[in-house]
Design an enzyme around this catalytic site. Structure first.
Site, PDB file in Angstrom:
ATOM      1  N   ASN A  10       0.861  -1.186   0.000  1.00 53.51           N
ATOM      2  CA  ASN A  10       0.000   0.000   0.000  1.00 53.51           C
ATOM      3  C   ASN A  10       0.894   1.232   0.000  1.00 53.51           C
ATOM      4  O   ASN A  10       1.504   1.556   1.009  1.00 53.51           O
ATOM      5  CB  ASN A  10      -0.899  -0.029   1.257  1.00 53.51           C
ATOM      6  CG  ASN A  10      -1.694   1.253   1.411  1.00 53.51           C
ATOM      7  OD1 ASN A  10      -1.809   2.048   0.478  1.00 53.51           O
ATOM      8  ND2 ASN A  10      -2.237   1.462   2.605  1.00 53.51           N
ATOM      9  N   LYS A  12       0.057   4.335  -0.310  1.00 48.61           N
ATOM     10  CA  LYS A  12      -0.550   5.552   0.249  1.00 48.61           C
ATOM     11  C   LYS A  12      -0.298   6.727  -0.709  1.00 48.61           C
ATOM     12  O   LYS A  12      -0.332   6.528  -1.922  1.00 48.61           O
ATOM     13  CB  LYS A  12      -0.024   5.813   1.663  1.00 48.61           C
ATOM     14  CG  LYS A  12      -0.106   4.532   2.507  1.00 48.61           C
ATOM     15  CD  LYS A  12       0.144   4.717   3.968  1.00 48.61           C
ATOM     16  CE  LYS A  12      -0.018   3.358   4.654  1.00 48.61           C
ATOM     17  NZ  LYS A  12       0.034   3.445   6.108  1.00 48.61           N
ATOM     18  N   HIS A  97      -9.428   1.269   4.525  1.00 52.65           N
ATOM     19  CA  HIS A  97      -8.151   1.426   5.237  1.00 52.65           C
ATOM     20  C   HIS A  97      -8.356   2.342   6.446  1.00 52.65           C
ATOM     21  O   HIS A  97      -9.158   3.279   6.395  1.00 52.65           O
ATOM     22  CB  HIS A  97      -7.081   2.003   4.303  1.00 52.65           C
ATOM     23  CG  HIS A  97      -5.723   1.974   4.925  1.00 52.65           C
ATOM     24  ND1 HIS A  97      -5.295   2.963   5.782  1.00 52.65           N
ATOM     25  CD2 HIS A  97      -4.736   1.057   4.859  1.00 52.65           C
ATOM     26  CE1 HIS A  97      -4.081   2.641   6.205  1.00 52.65           C
ATOM     27  NE2 HIS A  97      -3.716   1.493   5.663  1.00 52.65           N
ATOM     28  N   GLU A  99      -6.714   4.728   7.575  1.00 49.79           N
ATOM     29  CA  GLU A  99      -6.530   6.168   7.298  1.00 49.79           C
ATOM     30  C   GLU A  99      -7.778   6.747   6.646  1.00 49.79           C
ATOM     31  O   GLU A  99      -8.145   7.898   6.889  1.00 49.79           O
ATOM     32  CB  GLU A  99      -5.273   6.366   6.435  1.00 49.79           C
ATOM     33  CG  GLU A  99      -4.013   6.189   7.275  1.00 49.79           C
ATOM     34  CD  GLU A  99      -2.814   5.621   6.541  1.00 49.79           C
ATOM     35  OE1 GLU A  99      -2.781   5.671   5.300  1.00 49.79           O
ATOM     36  OE2 GLU A  99      -1.910   5.107   7.216  1.00 49.79           O
ATOM     37  N   GLU A 167      -5.377  -5.020  10.294  1.00 46.65           N
ATOM     38  CA  GLU A 167      -4.351  -4.004  10.533  1.00 46.65           C
ATOM     39  C   GLU A 167      -4.654  -3.278  11.842  1.00 46.65           C
ATOM     40  O   GLU A 167      -5.419  -2.306  11.857  1.00 46.65           O
ATOM     41  CB  GLU A 167      -4.341  -2.991   9.383  1.00 46.65           C
ATOM     42  CG  GLU A 167      -4.006  -3.602   8.039  1.00 46.65           C
ATOM     43  CD  GLU A 167      -3.433  -2.561   7.085  1.00 46.65           C
ATOM     44  OE1 GLU A 167      -2.299  -2.761   6.628  1.00 46.65           O
ATOM     45  OE2 GLU A 167      -4.101  -1.558   6.823  1.00 46.65           O
ATOM     46  N   GLY A 173       2.453   2.121  10.685  1.00 47.37           N
ATOM     47  CA  GLY A 173       3.422   3.210  10.565  1.00 47.37           C
ATOM     48  C   GLY A 173       4.113   3.563  11.873  1.00 47.37           C
ATOM     49  O   GLY A 173       4.753   4.601  11.977  1.00 47.37           O
ATOM     50  N   SER A 203       3.386  -2.318  10.149  1.00 50.32           N
ATOM     51  CA  SER A 203       4.842  -2.374  10.345  1.00 50.32           C
ATOM     52  C   SER A 203       5.466  -3.711   9.952  1.00 50.32           C
ATOM     53  O   SER A 203       6.399  -4.177  10.605  1.00 50.32           O
ATOM     54  CB  SER A 203       5.202  -1.993  11.790  1.00 50.32           C
ATOM     55  OG  SER A 203       4.767  -0.666  12.070  1.00 50.32           O
ATOM     56  N   GLY A 224       2.888  -1.227   4.224  1.00 50.55           N
ATOM     57  CA  GLY A 224       2.926   0.199   3.895  1.00 50.55           C
ATOM     58  C   GLY A 224       4.354   0.642   3.644  1.00 50.55           C
ATOM     59  O   GLY A 224       4.910   0.450   2.565  1.00 50.55           O
ATOM     60  N   GLY A 225       4.981   1.226   4.671  1.00 47.63           N
ATOM     61  CA  GLY A 225       6.311   1.823   4.542  1.00 47.63           C
ATOM     62  C   GLY A 225       7.336   0.949   3.827  1.00 47.63           C
ATOM     63  O   GLY A 225       8.037   1.412   2.919  1.00 47.63           O
TER      64      GLY A 225
HETATM   65  P1  PGA Z   1       2.867   0.189   7.580  1.00 54.82           P
HETATM   66  O1  PGA Z   1       1.422   0.456   6.907  1.00 54.82           O
HETATM   67  O2  PGA Z   1       3.390  -1.097   6.998  1.00 54.82           O
HETATM   68  O3  PGA Z   1       3.692   1.382   7.177  1.00 54.82           O
HETATM   69  O4  PGA Z   1       2.646   0.091   9.044  1.00 54.82           O
HETATM   70  C1  PGA Z   1       0.520  -0.601   6.702  1.00 54.82           C
HETATM   71  C2  PGA Z   1      -0.756  -0.065   6.083  1.00 54.82           C
HETATM   72  O5  PGA Z   1      -1.165   1.049   6.433  1.00 54.82           O
HETATM   73  O6  PGA Z   1      -1.381  -0.737   5.243  1.00 54.82           O
END
Ligand code: PGA
Length: 244
Positions: A10, A12, A97, A99, A167, A173, A203, A224-225
């Site tokens: 993802n 973002k 998601h 967010e 999640e 994050g 993470s 994500g990251g």
């Molecule tokens: P992250 O994000 O791996 O940076 O924690 C995961 C996500 O929001 O799908």
């Protein structure tokens, strides 16, 4: 495990079209020959989808959107329809998601509406759920998952093409990952409510992917990251491939 692992990135609001094309080409090279049986997905921002689709062609990588609207068309400023995404070769989408839920007013109901429309229109769906830190501290994780997954289960008429991503919001994050046991426990709850593949997100990195992916009810990862760097995403794919 019977079903293939899914490793989804993802992005973002990172990577415009130029960067997206280059990245996907690099990823195709980095994963060539070692993602057999693995379902690899990237979710770029909307304006980068077409470039990602072009670069992914024939490379064994699917391109998903980050959200989709439930209507075919209409006065919905800022939104995109299933048909619009399919027209450019997108094969699936994230919905709900955290967010979107926390920053843009997404609810269990709108998440379910988006999932239903996407599945009906032939897109695969990764529907995201997960508890807040305070909810876990209050022992409400199961209750939250029952509410979030229950809304999805009630709305969809088929689970074909549907995947859930667990999640925990406190792990997104933050560098703070759920333990493999916490993930396994939550995934088992989700599968009791809706028997579909369940990915873990929050993470995920090359260093913790193998342990998380080895749990019996963890069917992949939503990253994500660590999905923004081709080498680290490819390393997570390799971990998924090893535990498939
Ligand atoms: P992250 O994000 O791996 O940076 O924690 C995961 C996500 O929001 O799908």
């Amino acid at each position: 495990m019977a079903i293939a692992q899914t490793i989804a990135g993802n992005w973002k609001m990172f990577k415009g079209p130029g960067e997206a094309g280059t990245f996907v080409s690099e990823l195709v090279q980095a994963t060539r020959g070692n993602i057999a049986g693995l379902d690899v997905v990237v979710c770029p921002p909307a304006t980068s989808l077409a470039a990602a689709v072009a670069a992914a062609a024939g490379g064994g990588i699917d391109v998903f959107a980050q959200t989709v609207h439930w209507a075919d068309e209409g006065a919905f400023t800022g939104e995109l329809s299933v048909g619009m995404l399919r027209e450019i070769g997108v094969t699936g989408t994230l919905v709900g998601h955290s967010e979107r839920r926390q920053l843009f007013g997404e609810t269990d109901e709108t998440t379910a509406s988006r999932a239903v429309a996407a599945l009906a229109g032939g897109l695969r769906v990764i529907a995201c759920v997960g508890e807040l830190e305070a909810e876990r501290a209050n022992n409400e994780t199961e209750q939250v998952l029952e509410r979030q997954v229950g809304a999805l289960a009630d709305a969809v008429s088929t689970s074909d093409g549907l995947t859930v991503a667990y999640e925990p919001v406190w792990a997104i994050g933050t560098g703070q990952t759920a333990t493999a046991e916490q993930a396994q426990q939550a995934h088992a709850v989700i599968k009791r409510l809706l028997p579909v593949p369940v990915l873990y997100g929050g993470s995920v990195k090359p260093e913790n992917a193998t342990e998380l992916l080895s749990m019996p009810d963890v069917d992949g990862a939503l990253v994500g990251g660590a999905s923004l760097d081709a080498a680290s995403f490819a390393a997570i794919c390799a971990a998924g491939s090893a535990s498939s």
